[in-house]
Design a protein around this motif. Sequence first.
Motif, short mmCIF file in Angstrom:
data_model
loop_
_atom_site.label_atom_id
_atom_site.label_comp_id
_atom_site.label_asym_id
_atom_site.label_seq_id
_atom_site.Cartn_x
_atom_site.Cartn_y
_atom_site.Cartn_z
N HIS A 94 -31.22 8.76 26.07
CA HIS A 94 -32.47 9.28 25.53
C HIS A 94 -33.57 8.20 25.60
O HIS A 94 -33.22 7.17 24.86
CB HIS A 94 -32.31 9.89 24.40
N HIS A 104 -35.58 14.59 18.53
CA HIS A 104 -36.37 15.54 18.59
C HIS A 104 -37.77 14.96 18.78
O HIS A 104 -38.54 15.66 19.25
CB HIS A 104 -36.48 16.31 17.32
N GLY A 120 -33.52 15.61 31.92
CA GLY A 120 -34.50 16.56 30.98
C GLY A 120 -35.85 15.82 30.61
O GLY A 120 -35.97 14.59 30.88
N CYS A 123 -39.59 18.05 24.40
CA CYS A 123 -39.23 17.98 22.97
C CYS A 123 -38.17 18.99 22.64
O CYS A 123 -38.48 20.30 22.95
CB CYS A 123 -40.45 18.41 22.15
N TRP A 124 -37.03 18.69 22.38
CA TRP A 124 -35.97 19.18 22.01
C TRP A 124 -35.93 19.61 20.50
O TRP A 124 -35.77 18.60 19.85
CB TRP A 124 -34.45 18.50 22.39
N ARG A 125 -36.00 20.74 19.92
CA ARG A 125 -36.00 21.09 18.67
C ARG A 125 -36.94 20.11 17.58
O ARG A 125 -36.51 19.84 16.82
CB ARG A 125 -34.37 21.03 18.18
N GLY A 162 -34.41 26.53 26.65
CA GLY A 162 -34.43 26.22 25.12
C GLY A 162 -34.35 27.54 24.58
O GLY A 162 -34.69 28.83 25.15
N ASP A 186 -38.14 25.33 21.64
CA ASP A 186 -37.79 24.23 22.40
C ASP A 186 -38.94 23.84 23.51
O ASP A 186 -39.26 25.04 24.02
CB ASP A 186 -36.45 23.96 23.08
N ILE A 188 -38.51 21.90 26.34
CA ILE A 188 -37.72 21.10 27.21
C ILE A 188 -37.64 21.70 28.51
O ILE A 188 -37.09 22.70 28.75
CB ILE A 188 -36.61 20.73 26.47
#
Length: 229
Positions: A94, A104, A120, A123-125, A162, A186, A188
């Motif tokens: 990441h 996040h 990817g 923004c995840w969660r 997501g 999400d 993403i």
Amino acid sequence: MSSRSIYTDDCLLFLEELRHNNDRAWFAENKERYEASVREPSLRLIEAIGPRLEKLSPFFPAVPKRVGGSLMRIHRDTRFAKDKTPYKTNVGIHFRHEVGKDVHAPGFYVHIEPERCFVGAGCWRPASPALLAIRRKIDDEPTRWKRARDAKAFRDNYQLEGERLKTAPRDFAKDHPMIDDLRRKDFIGLSPLVESDVTSSDLVSTIIARFRAARSLMQFLCESACVPF
């Protein structure tokens, strides 16, 4: 960049075998193999990506550290999980924004797993304040969001994935013209890789090209968070 591949076939083979032998005894017996085929190549990948990612944006540092850098730890946090297997069966890398403190935050991501490899971006969660900021920016600038979401380079390489709310988020009308996007939890984009990409000598170039294709989305998300891109 040399023509030599960073990963060998044994990276994916190790992860596949770990999936079927996810216990501490097996991992201890295969620790040297993990270091040689998984962790050390991953650190070399991060190091190789760093200068090229900096040219795309200087705000997503590549940190090739064994602990506390861009490489996510292989040990699972099982404290509150029903699944008590101790290890992740994937490589997760990441490149988060320099102001972000966790996964996040806006960032770029590389996922290597047997039969499921991808790049990817997004923004995840995101936490509630960050999520609300994204929704408000979509509400304020719908045309700008659609240009980011529908940019040809992004759409040709990524699909937005997501979870979504089942209904409209608080303070947004159910018939809002952008409701499908406002319901997202999400933001993403995922861009699939084939396993041969992972062992190719072109892996770094492939990843950077995918990162570059996500520029429109990442710029929008950084603007919503009031951070530079």
